[in-house]
Each structure stands twice: as C-alpha cells, then as structure tokens.
Write a protein that holds these residues in place. Sequence first.
Motif, PDB file in Angstrom:
ATOM      1  N   LEU A  46       0.907  -1.252   0.042  1.00  0.00           N
ATOM      2  CA  LEU A  46      -0.116  -0.105   0.030  1.00  0.00           C
ATOM      3  C   LEU A  46       0.748   1.324  -0.081  1.00  0.00           C
ATOM      4  O   LEU A  46       0.616   2.182  -0.754  1.00  0.00           O
ATOM      5  CB  LEU A  46      -1.001   0.083   1.146  1.00  0.00           C
ATOM      6  N   ARG A  47       1.961   1.115   1.009  1.00  0.00           N
ATOM      7  CA  ARG A  47       2.756   2.556   0.811  1.00  0.00           C
ATOM      8  C   ARG A  47       3.245   2.769  -0.474  1.00  0.00           C
ATOM      9  O   ARG A  47       3.623   3.677  -0.937  1.00  0.00           O
ATOM     10  CB  ARG A  47       3.894   2.030   1.980  1.00  0.00           C
ATOM     11  N   THR A  48       4.212   1.643  -0.811  1.00  0.00           N
ATOM     12  CA  THR A  48       4.828   1.757  -2.055  1.00  0.00           C
ATOM     13  C   THR A  48       4.023   2.212  -3.108  1.00  0.00           C
ATOM     14  O   THR A  48       4.458   3.113  -4.059  1.00  0.00           O
ATOM     15  CB  THR A  48       5.591   0.492  -2.547  1.00  0.00           C
ATOM     16  N   ASP A  49       2.858   1.478  -3.427  1.00  0.00           N
ATOM     17  CA  ASP A  49       2.058   2.001  -4.467  1.00  0.00           C
ATOM     18  C   ASP A  49       1.327   3.340  -4.310  1.00  0.00           C
ATOM     19  O   ASP A  49       1.576   4.248  -5.292  1.00  0.00           O
ATOM     20  CB  ASP A  49       0.976   0.928  -4.865  1.00  0.00           C
ATOM     21  N   LEU A  50       0.897   3.752  -3.241  1.00  0.00           N
ATOM     22  CA  LEU A  50       0.358   5.127  -3.207  1.00  0.00           C
ATOM     23  C   LEU A  50       1.641   6.065  -3.012  1.00  0.00           C
ATOM     24  O   LEU A  50       1.122   7.232  -3.680  1.00  0.00           O
ATOM     25  CB  LEU A  50      -0.296   5.015  -1.549  1.00  0.00           C
ATOM     26  N   TYR A  51       2.489   5.983  -2.600  1.00  0.00           N
ATOM     27  CA  TYR A  51       3.567   7.306  -2.531  1.00  0.00           C
ATOM     28  C   TYR A  51       4.070   7.044  -3.922  1.00  0.00           C
ATOM     29  O   TYR A  51       4.843   8.108  -3.910  1.00  0.00           O
ATOM     30  CB  TYR A  51       4.681   6.664  -1.370  1.00  0.00           C
ATOM     31  N   SER A  52       4.028   6.344  -4.711  1.00  0.00           N
ATOM     32  CA  SER A  52       4.495   6.436  -6.285  1.00  0.00           C
ATOM     33  C   SER A  52       3.798   7.535  -6.901  1.00  0.00           C
ATOM     34  O   SER A  52       4.274   7.902  -8.056  1.00  0.00           O
ATOM     35  CB  SER A  52       4.675   5.023  -6.794  1.00  0.00           C
ATOM     36  N   VAL A  53       2.498   7.651  -6.493  1.00  0.00           N
ATOM     37  CA  VAL A  53       1.586   8.706  -7.360  1.00  0.00           C
ATOM     38  C   VAL A  53       2.012  10.106  -7.010  1.00  0.00           C
ATOM     39  O   VAL A  53       1.849  10.832  -8.118  1.00  0.00           O
ATOM     40  CB  VAL A  53       0.230   8.278  -6.734  1.00  0.00           C
ATOM     41  N   ALA A  54       2.242  10.520  -6.128  1.00  0.00           N
ATOM     42  CA  ALA A  54       2.332  11.961  -5.682  1.00  0.00           C
ATOM     43  C   ALA A  54       3.370  12.055  -4.443  1.00  0.00           C
ATOM     44  O   ALA A  54       3.632  11.078  -3.749  1.00  0.00           O
ATOM     45  CB  ALA A  54       1.205  12.651  -5.759  1.00  0.00           C
ATOM     46  N   PHE A  55       3.685  13.418  -4.091  1.00  0.00           N
ATOM     47  CA  PHE A  55       4.216  13.757  -2.991  1.00  0.00           C
ATOM     48  C   PHE A  55       3.446  12.722  -1.832  1.00  0.00           C
ATOM     49  O   PHE A  55       2.418  13.172  -1.675  1.00  0.00           O
ATOM     50  CB  PHE A  55       4.098  15.160  -2.630  1.00  0.00           C
ATOM     51  N   SER A  56       4.170  12.113  -0.995  1.00  0.00           N
ATOM     52  CA  SER A  56       3.377  11.179  -0.177  1.00  0.00           C
ATOM     53  C   SER A  56       2.159  12.012   0.948  1.00  0.00           C
ATOM     54  O   SER A  56       1.311  11.109   0.772  1.00  0.00           O
ATOM     55  CB  SER A  56       4.354  10.216   0.601  1.00  0.00           C
ATOM     56  N   PRO A  57       2.517  12.972   1.526  1.00  0.00           N
ATOM     57  CA  PRO A  57       1.187  13.487   2.363  1.00  0.00           C
ATOM     58  C   PRO A  57       0.045  14.047   1.388  1.00  0.00           C
ATOM     59  O   PRO A  57      -0.991  13.727   1.972  1.00  0.00           O
ATOM     60  CB  PRO A  57       2.042  14.799   3.005  1.00  0.00           C
ATOM     61  N   ALA A  58       0.472  14.498   0.210  1.00  0.00           N
ATOM     62  CA  ALA A  58      -0.650  14.817  -0.740  1.00  0.00           C
ATOM     63  C   ALA A  58      -1.364  13.681  -1.035  1.00  0.00           C
ATOM     64  O   ALA A  58      -2.687  13.493  -0.980  1.00  0.00           O
ATOM     65  CB  ALA A  58      -0.066  15.478  -1.809  1.00  0.00           C
ATOM     66  N   ALA A  59      -0.591  12.476  -1.465  1.00  0.00           N
ATOM     67  CA  ALA A  59      -1.379  11.254  -1.823  1.00  0.00           C
ATOM     68  C   ALA A  59      -2.203  10.304  -0.815  1.00  0.00           C
ATOM     69  O   ALA A  59      -3.156  10.046  -0.827  1.00  0.00           O
ATOM     70  CB  ALA A  59      -0.172  10.151  -2.156  1.00  0.00           C
ATOM     71  N   VAL A  60      -1.640  10.669   0.613  1.00  0.00           N
ATOM     72  CA  VAL A  60      -2.113  10.371   1.755  1.00  0.00           C
ATOM     73  C   VAL A  60      -3.899  11.002   2.074  1.00  0.00           C
ATOM     74  O   VAL A  60      -4.588  10.538   2.175  1.00  0.00           O
ATOM     75  CB  VAL A  60      -1.605  10.426   2.916  1.00  0.00           C
ATOM     76  N   LYS A  61      -3.587  12.280   1.759  1.00  0.00           N
ATOM     77  CA  LYS A  61      -4.920  13.264   2.010  1.00  0.00           C
ATOM     78  C   LYS A  61      -5.873  12.915   1.121  1.00  0.00           C
ATOM     79  O   LYS A  61      -6.898  12.593   1.149  1.00  0.00           O
ATOM     80  CB  LYS A  61      -4.685  14.558   2.160  1.00  0.00           C
ATOM     81  N   LYS A  62      -5.137  12.887  -0.249  1.00  0.00           N
ATOM     82  CA  LYS A  62      -6.295  12.539  -1.296  1.00  0.00           C
ATOM     83  C   LYS A  62      -6.875  11.346  -0.989  1.00  0.00           C
ATOM     84  O   LYS A  62      -8.003  10.867  -1.619  1.00  0.00           O
ATOM     85  CB  LYS A  62      -5.405  12.517  -2.834  1.00  0.00           C
ATOM     86  N   ALA A  63      -6.306  10.111  -0.733  1.00  0.00           N
ATOM     87  CA  ALA A  63      -6.518   8.808  -0.654  1.00  0.00           C
ATOM     88  C   ALA A  63      -8.007   8.723   0.329  1.00  0.00           C
ATOM     89  O   ALA A  63      -8.797   8.272   0.160  1.00  0.00           O
ATOM     90  CB  ALA A  63      -5.597   7.888  -0.172  1.00  0.00           C
ATOM     91  N   VAL A  64      -7.568   9.486   1.859  1.00  0.00           N
ATOM     92  CA  VAL A  64      -8.549   9.701   2.927  1.00  0.00           C
ATOM     93  C   VAL A  64      -9.890  10.244   2.258  1.00  0.00           C
ATOM     94  O   VAL A  64     -10.896   9.862   2.445  1.00  0.00           O
ATOM     95  CB  VAL A  64      -7.917  10.476   4.160  1.00  0.00           C
ATOM     96  N   ALA A  65      -9.684  11.323   1.567  1.00  0.00           N
ATOM     97  CA  ALA A  65     -10.786  11.951   0.802  1.00  0.00           C
ATOM     98  C   ALA A  65     -11.519  10.939  -0.177  1.00  0.00           C
ATOM     99  O   ALA A  65     -12.922  11.078  -0.084  1.00  0.00           O
ATOM    100  CB  ALA A  65     -10.236  13.254   0.039  1.00  0.00           C
ATOM    101  N   LEU A  66     -11.041  10.435  -0.936  1.00  0.00           N
ATOM    102  CA  LEU A  66     -11.481   9.315  -1.985  1.00  0.00           C
ATOM    103  C   LEU A  66     -12.187   8.259  -1.185  1.00  0.00           C
ATOM    104  O   LEU A  66     -12.993   7.609  -1.838  1.00  0.00           O
ATOM    105  CB  LEU A  66     -10.516   8.948  -2.994  1.00  0.00           C
ATOM    106  N   MET A  67     -11.729   8.008  -0.043  1.00  0.00           N
ATOM    107  CA  MET A  67     -12.467   7.077   0.999  1.00  0.00           C
ATOM    108  C   MET A  67     -13.853   7.481   1.631  1.00  0.00           C
ATOM    109  O   MET A  67     -14.331   6.584   2.328  1.00  0.00           O
ATOM    110  CB  MET A  67     -11.320   6.335   2.120  1.00  0.00           C
ATOM    111  N   GLY A  68     -14.102   8.595   1.340  1.00  0.00           N
ATOM    112  CA  GLY A  68     -15.456   9.343   1.705  1.00  0.00           C
ATOM    113  C   GLY A  68     -15.332  10.150   2.932  1.00  0.00           C
ATOM    114  O   GLY A  68     -16.354  10.396   3.529  1.00  0.00           O
TER     115      GLY A  68
END
Length: 294
Positions: free
Chosen positions: A243-265
């Motif tokens: 999860l970490r490797t794939d998610l953090y490859s998308v963008a700056f990791s804190p931005a990717a984390v926040k976007k993921a949380v938002a997309l989770m609803g």
Amino acid sequence: MSHTIQGVLTAIVTTFDPQGEYHPKAMRAQIRRQLDAGNGIFCGGTNGEFFVLNEREKLAVTETCVDETAGQAAVVAHIGEISTRDTIRLGRQVAKLGVDAVSVITPYFVPLKQDELMSHYRAVADALEVPVFLYNIPARTGNTLQPDTVRDLAQHPNIIGIKDSAGSYESLSGFLAVAADIDGFNVLNGPDSLIHQGFVDGCTACISGLANVAPREINAIWSLFHTGDIAGSRRAQENVTGLRTDLYSVAFSPAAVKKAVALMGHDVGESRYAVRFSAEQEQKIRHIVNQYLQ
C-alpha cells in the motif's frame, strides 16, 4: 519522571472545508477514527501541512486534538519554525493547551552547522516546560541532525527523544545507538516502511502518515509486536508495505495520503499547497486503496 510515548501516533491530516479554511468538526471525526483504532495523535506535522498553516491555525488544530483526545491517547504537536524565537513562542502557546510533548524539526531554508543546531535546540528546550522531541527530516529542511549531536542534546533534561524521518535504516540505527546508552531518551520512527523493524530494534513509537489511510492496519504492527507476536507484526508490516509503495509512487506522499482519505469518503478537504491530481491519478489511488484495504 517517565515521558515514554509508546505505540502508533498518526501524523494526522489537517482538515479543510470547501473554501480551504480549517474545519474543526471534520478534524474531530478524523481524531476519533484514530482513537478507535488505538492510535495516538501527532498534529501539525508534514502530513498536517504545518508549512501552510498560520500560527492561529496551528494552535486551533492542536486545541482540537487535545480536546477530542481527552486523555485517551498521547498528543504530540509539532512546533518547529525557521527561527528559534518563533519556535519558542509557538511552543509556549502549544504547551498551555495540554499536549504530552512537542516535536521540533531542524530550522529549514538556512544551512546550519551542528553546533548551531545544538544552540537552537538547547534554547528551545530551556524555554519550554513541555518535553521536547528533536525531529530529523533532512530531505525537507536541508539540515541533518548527526548522531553525535543528538547524543549531546540527549543530555538535556527536557529533550526526551528524536523523531527520525530521514527514511533510511542507517539513520534510524544511529539514533537507536544513542538511545541504548541514554536512559529515558526515546526514538520515534518516521518512515512507514520501517515501523516493524524500528520496534524490533528499540523504537518506543512510530509516527505514521499512512495511518490516516489504514489506521487499524498500521496499529496491528504495534499491537502484535507489543503482545510478543513478532512474526505477526512482521506480516502486518508486509501487508501495508505494498500500500505504501504504490500510494507514495503517485505523488508527494502527504498529498497522496490526504487524497486517498478523501476518496475513501472522509471529509478532509484538499491539500492547501499546489499539488493537483488528474482524474487518472485519482482513479489509480482508488484502485490502490481498494486493492489493499477491502
């Protein structure tokens, strides 16, 4: 007196409303998510976008975290600023809010020698009554705390540990060697990839940005380790490594984390800095989250 902070502290995102203003009600919901998973709170850090919050907002975020946590778990607030003076001013105000400790990154933008870093941290620790964690994140600040410097600073009665976010096992090991020699000095692991290994080697806690996305999955690494199930803890780490490797490859990791949380609803809002996600990137994040967390 022991100030040991144990387990998982989530480097919690700062929630914003559709106008980009701080959203305390939504913040409380995120804090509750973390408490329900057994995690403490690290607020105002990199994942909390401290670098785009003004002082009033930093205090408001910290106040919300302390109030909603209500003593159920540890709350550590980041207070690091470029100047010693501003760090002390913010730290004094944060201390009044009732946090368990504060964390201080090295001053950024200005290149500093090790003796200058020591002077900065000693001045901050002298001025504050709340316990202080050093915070090493050289990729973002341009200044690296060396183990020998940390060994000297660890002698200060109000400096109780270090959060290491350098990202390497070598860096973490250097600080753990200091902690092994100095009673009451604790190492908090920053990289999500090293949570299990950090606990095995003597870290008392981890500060996890990924716990915003996977609070229970990250907590499992600690809870299994804490009960003596070392193999289970290692498997729990392996479960989140993809999860970490794939998610953090998308963008700056804190931005990717926040976007993921938002997309989770979850109602956390957009990152305040200039990171933008394409529809393709958002779909990729949705796929990653569904792959690992469903």
